[in-house]
Structures are given as structure tokens and as C-alpha cells.
Design an enzyme around this catalytic site. Structure first.
Site, PDB file in Angstrom:
ATOM      1  N   HIS A 178       0.866  -1.177   0.000  1.00  0.00           N
ATOM      2  CA  HIS A 178       0.000   0.000   0.000  1.00  0.00           C
ATOM      3  C   HIS A 178       0.906   1.231   0.000  1.00  0.00           C
ATOM      4  CE1 HIS A 178      -3.277  -2.767   1.713  1.00  0.00           C
ATOM      5  NE2 HIS A 178      -3.422  -2.607   0.412  1.00  0.00           N
ATOM      6  N   ALA A 179       0.789   1.968  -1.097  1.00  0.00           N
ATOM      7  CA  ALA A 179       1.814   2.943  -1.446  1.00  0.00           C
ATOM      8  C   ALA A 179       2.064   4.007  -0.379  1.00  0.00           C
ATOM      9  CB  ALA A 179       1.424   3.613  -2.761  1.00  0.00           C
ATOM     10  N   ARG A 180       1.021   4.398   0.344  1.00  0.00           N
ATOM     11  CA  ARG A 180       1.170   5.511   1.281  1.00  0.00           C
ATOM     12  C   ARG A 180       1.762   5.084   2.621  1.00  0.00           C
ATOM     13  NH1 ARG A 180      -5.363   6.237   1.788  1.00  0.00           N
ATOM     14  NH2 ARG A 180      -5.824   4.265   2.801  1.00  0.00           N
ATOM     15  N   GLU A 181       2.000   3.793   2.806  1.00  0.00           N
ATOM     16  CA  GLU A 181       2.461   3.300   4.106  1.00  0.00           C
ATOM     17  C   GLU A 181       3.995   3.353   4.158  1.00  0.00           C
ATOM     18  OE1 GLU A 181       0.411  -0.474   4.287  1.00  0.00           O
ATOM     19  OE2 GLU A 181      -1.547   0.494   4.135  1.00  0.00           O
ATOM     20  N   ARG A 236      -2.946   4.652  -2.421  1.00  0.00           N
ATOM     21  CA  ARG A 236      -2.786   3.331  -1.800  1.00  0.00           C
ATOM     22  C   ARG A 236      -2.558   2.199  -2.817  1.00  0.00           C
ATOM     23  NH1 ARG A 236      -5.481  -0.139   2.533  1.00  0.00           N
ATOM     24  NH2 ARG A 236      -6.491  -1.858   1.454  1.00  0.00           N
ATOM     25  N   ARG A 254      -5.714  -6.953  -2.256  1.00  0.00           N
ATOM     26  CA  ARG A 254      -7.047  -7.575  -2.284  1.00  0.00           C
ATOM     27  C   ARG A 254      -7.176  -8.412  -3.555  1.00  0.00           C
ATOM     28  NH1 ARG A 254      -6.468  -5.777   1.911  1.00  0.00           N
ATOM     29  NH2 ARG A 254      -7.846  -4.510   3.223  1.00  0.00           N
ATOM     30  N   HIS A 309       2.758  -3.477   6.868  1.00  0.00           N
ATOM     31  CA  HIS A 309       1.833  -2.388   6.549  1.00  0.00           C
ATOM     32  C   HIS A 309       1.863  -1.350   7.666  1.00  0.00           C
ATOM     33  CE1 HIS A 309      -0.683  -4.449   3.376  1.00  0.00           C
ATOM     34  NE2 HIS A 309       0.012  -5.478   3.847  1.00  0.00           N
ATOM     35  N   GLU A 385       0.858  -4.530  11.081  1.00  0.00           N
ATOM     36  CA  GLU A 385       0.589  -3.098  10.912  1.00  0.00           C
ATOM     37  C   GLU A 385       1.516  -2.381  11.886  1.00  0.00           C
ATOM     38  OE1 GLU A 385      -1.739  -1.587   8.937  1.00  0.00           O
ATOM     39  OE2 GLU A 385      -2.964  -3.292   8.301  1.00  0.00           O
TER      40      GLU A 385
HETATM   41 ZN    ZN Z   1      -1.684  -1.687   4.104  1.00  0.00          ZN
END
Ligand code: ZN
Ligand code: NAG
Length: 420
Positions: A178-181, A236, A254, A309, A385
């Protein structure tokens, strides 16, 4: 028609050469945290009526919703949330992003621990891996796990110990699907840095690296990550288009093609942040990552896979697609996850929760974890996370990079010491 196409083609070329994509501005935007209460419909209605975006999916009963509010919506939002205990995560998101994006100068020839004092451009991340590899040429190499949609190599670093390369069971770590993480990128790089720079001085680390081959991929969604730096910090997904929709991006996490069609764990709307794709496994990134993993598994065996993440401080096990399916190794996975979060707590004092994805965070179909656990057949599979739990969310201050890396490493170390 033909003429039109060629004129547009020409315009496309000219504009691609002359213009950088315009950056999405978050100047004056606030990010706020709202307790959802036991009936999620109230906050859900506010979000949908005002057309707001949330940072952690749909508001869930009994939890907090982290909501991005544009300046022109402040008044309506304040009115709608009267009587609720709203706290502010970012007073001015644009300013927080600007601070975070002051990338320092970097030299490939002198990779050192100052790297972990700041966030960096994608080009510098590639430079960091290259520079680190060049310091340890006899026990590391740059590897690629295939290519993204836009043709970026999914780049990683492979480390090995005294047995030589490609012999011992593999440990594969993914970050930033997820790109923004962004914190995930830094944490995965910290692992590689820590193992390589301490191999000679720490008998424990030498033991790890002699026992396993490590493959670290800090950014498995390079197209999306680059887009967060050129255009929209909060992007994301990948950058894949969908026929019949003007919305861009499929959520790679997903899209892994196992139990993909189970309903309720992803969106079928191409505009949604968690759009599952039009068919299972239709992202080039899934194809690249899964076929690479399956190659490693048959060549060396796959001992451990972790997908990092942010944010929420969780350490999770299969499954995401179902809250009732139980992994065959569940007892051992829970025991390892419990030990990992205790090790994290002992390192930094930070509390992480653990458990199966579906019951710990939410139902999620098509995630890497379910696929790697059941289709690839990793001995151990987790997803974590990272920080925080909702003070800063995705835009985590740079002074938390090093402590995030250290605590995540403490959890990772626990696994390395305790996996059978
Ligand atoms: Zn993520
Ligand atoms: C550490 O890295 C930074 C950034 O690349 C560089 O400016 C600095 O000179 C390096 N320090 C040493 C001692 O090599």
C-alpha cells in the site's frame, strides 16, 4: 477518428515531456479521529453525506474512524459531529506532508545509519539498497521479484551467510504494497541494514544469516509508491485502469488469487481504496510476486513470509478471508505472534495486538497472507501493521522511523529465535 487519435497521441507526448503531474494539495486539510460508538451508522452517514475519505476503511463499531476533512467541509463536519469527542491527528495535513518530504541528500557510496533519520525518494531507496549491497558484496545481491504494471523492477536485497547463496530456507519480507504506508519501506530496510552491518560483530545475527537466506523487498508496489511522491501522498493502490471506469488503481493486497471471490472482504467498485480488481490475480504485481515466491519455495523452501503495513500496531496471522476458517498451524502461529508482540513491548513499551486478520482488524479477501500460507505454503506467515494507533497515521514523523525499525526487529527476532 484516426486524426484525432494521432493529435491526442502527440499532445500526450508533448505534455508528458513538458509537465510533471500536478501534485494533490492537502494544504489546510485536517485529519481527525472520531469514536464511532456502538452504532457505526452515524459516523458512516457523516462520511458519506459529506463525501469524506477515511484512513482505515469503513467506520467500525466500537473503534475510531480517522477522517480527512477538506477546509471547505470543516463547518459542516463540526456541525455533524457535535457532541462527539473529535481529536485532531493533523491540524494541517499539507504541512505535515511537506515536513516529511524534505528528503535529505544521500550518497550511495556512504550508506550509514543516518538513513533512518528521514524519509526518502524512490530513487534514493534504490540507491540505499545498491549502496548497502556494495558494502557487503560477498554476502548480498540485488534481486528483483518481477516488474510492476509500469515496468518498474520490484527490487530487493538478498542476504546469505556462510553456506553461500541460495542454499538455506528463504525468509521473504514485503513492505509498502500500500503505497502511502511509507514507514513499512523504512522498517524493511532497517532489517536488511541491521543484519548486514552486525553480521561480523553479533554471534546471534551471524546465526540467523547462516541459517536462512533473507530476501527484503521494501517497496512491492513501486508504481504506487512513486505516485505518492510525484502526485498524491495518500495513494494506496497500484496504477491500473479498469475498463468502463475512469477511476485508477487496483488494491494489490485484495487481488491475490485465493478465496478472492468470497464476498465482503474487498470492494468491487473501481473507485474504492480496496478495489479487488476485475478478476482474481489480474494485477501484474500479484503475478510477479506470486510466481517469484513459488520459485523460491521450490528452490530453497520458504520458512517465513511477513508483509509489513501501517498503521494500527498489529501482528497478525491467517486468515483474512474468513473469521471462522482456522489455519492448520494456528496454535503455533498465535504463540509466535504473542511472543513477537511481547518482544516489541519489551523493546519500546509500545503495545501491539495480535491474532488472525479477520477477527483482529477486518475481513479482507485477496491478501498476500492467505495466498502465501495456503497456496505457496510458507512454513510461517504473518502480516504486521506498524505504528502508530492514530496520532499521525500514514504521515508518521521521521523521528519515529528508527524506533519503529527497532521494535519491529524485536518482533522479527523473536520469530527467528523461536520458529521450529
Ligand atoms: Zn496496508
Ligand atoms: C552518512 O550518510 C549521509 C547521507 O548519505 C552522508 O551525507 C554522510 O557523509 C555519511 N556519513 C559517513 C560518516 O559516511
Amino acid at each position: 477518428m484516426k486524426l484525432l487519435l494521432s493529435v491526442y497521441g502527440l499532445l500526450g507526448l508533448v505534455s508528458a515531456a513538458a509537465l510533471q503531474p500536478r501534485k494533490v494539495s492537502y494544504d489546510g486539510f485536517k485529519v481527525v479521529r472520531v469514536p464511532v460508538g456502538m452504532d457505526a451508522s452515524k459516523v458512516t452517514d457523516i462520511v458519506s453525506q459529506l463525501g469524506l475519505s477515511t484512513w482505515k476503511g469503513a467506520p467500525q463499531a466500537g473503534r475510531f474512524a480517522d477522517i480527512v476533512v477538506a477546509p471547505e467541509k470543516f463547518d459542516a463536519f463540526t456541525k455533524a459531529t457535535q457532541g462527539m469527542e473529535v481529536s485532531v491527528m493533523h491540524e494541517n495535513l499539507g504541512e505535515s506532508i511537506a515536513q516529511e518530504s524534505e528528503f535529505p541528500d544521500f550518497s550511495v557510496a556512504a550508506v550509514n545509519s543516518t538513513w533512518f533519520n528521514a524519509y526518502h525518494s524512490y530513487a534514493d531507496h534504490l540507491g540505499f539498497l545498491k549502496g548497502l549491497q556494495q558494502q557487503y558484496p560477498s554476502q548480498s545481491e540485488i534481486v528483483t521479484s518481477g516488474s510492476s504494471l509500469q515496468g518498474n523492477a520490484i527490487t530487493g536485497i538478498h542476504l546469505w551467510g556462510s553456506a553461500g547463496k541460495g542454499v538455506k530456507p528463504a525468509i521473504v519480507i514485503h513492505g509498502t504494497v500500500h503505497a502511502r504506508e511509507w514507514i513499512g519501506t523504512m522498517v524493511v530496510e532497517y532489517f536488511a541494514y541491521n543484519l548486514l552491518t552486525n553480521y561480523a560483530s553479533s554471534s546471534e545475527i551471524k546465526g540467523f544469516v547462516d541459517k536462512y537466506d533473507f530476501y527484503f523487498f521494501p517497496v512491492v508496489n513501486p508504481d504506487g509508491f512513486i505516485y505518492t511522491q510525484t502526485t498524491d501522498r495518500l495513494w494506496r493502490k497500484n496504477r491500473q485502469s479498469t475498463s468502463g471506469s475512469s477511476c485508477v488503481g487496483h488494491d494489490i493486497n485484495r487481488n491475490w488469487n485465493y478465496q478472492w471471490s468470497v464476498s465482503g472482504g474487498a470492494s468491487t467498485n473501481p473507485c474504492a481504496e480496496d478495489f479487488k480488481g476485475t478478476s482474481g490475480g489480474d494485477t501484474p504485481e500479484f503475478k510477479a510476486l506470486s510466481s517469484w515466491l513459488s520459485g523460491i519455495k521450490s528452490k530453497q523452501g520458504l520458512k517465513l513470509f511477513i508483509d509489513y503495513h501501517s498503521y494500527s500496531q498489529l501482528f497478525m496471522t491467517p486468515y483474512g478471508y474468513s473469521c471462522t476458517a482456522v489455519s492448520t498451524k494456528n496454535t503455533e502461529l498465535q504463540s509466535l505472534a504473542r511472543g513477537a508482540v511481547a518482544a516489541i513491548k519489551a523493546q519500546s513499551g509500545y503495545t501491539y495486538q495480535y491474532g488472525p486478520i479477520c477477527s483482529t482488524i477486518y475481513k479482507a479477501t485477496g491478501s498476500s497472507v492467505d495466498y502465501v500460507n495456503d497456496v505457496i505454503g510458507s512454513d510461517y506467515t504473518f502480516t504486521s501493521e506498524l505504528r502508530d494507533t492514530g496520532n499521525y497515521g500514514f504521515v508518521l514523523p521521521a523521528n519515529q522511523i528508527l524506533p519503529s525499525g527497532q521494535e519491529a526487529y524485536a518482533g522479527f527476532r523473536y520469530l527467528l529465535l523461536n520458529m521450529r
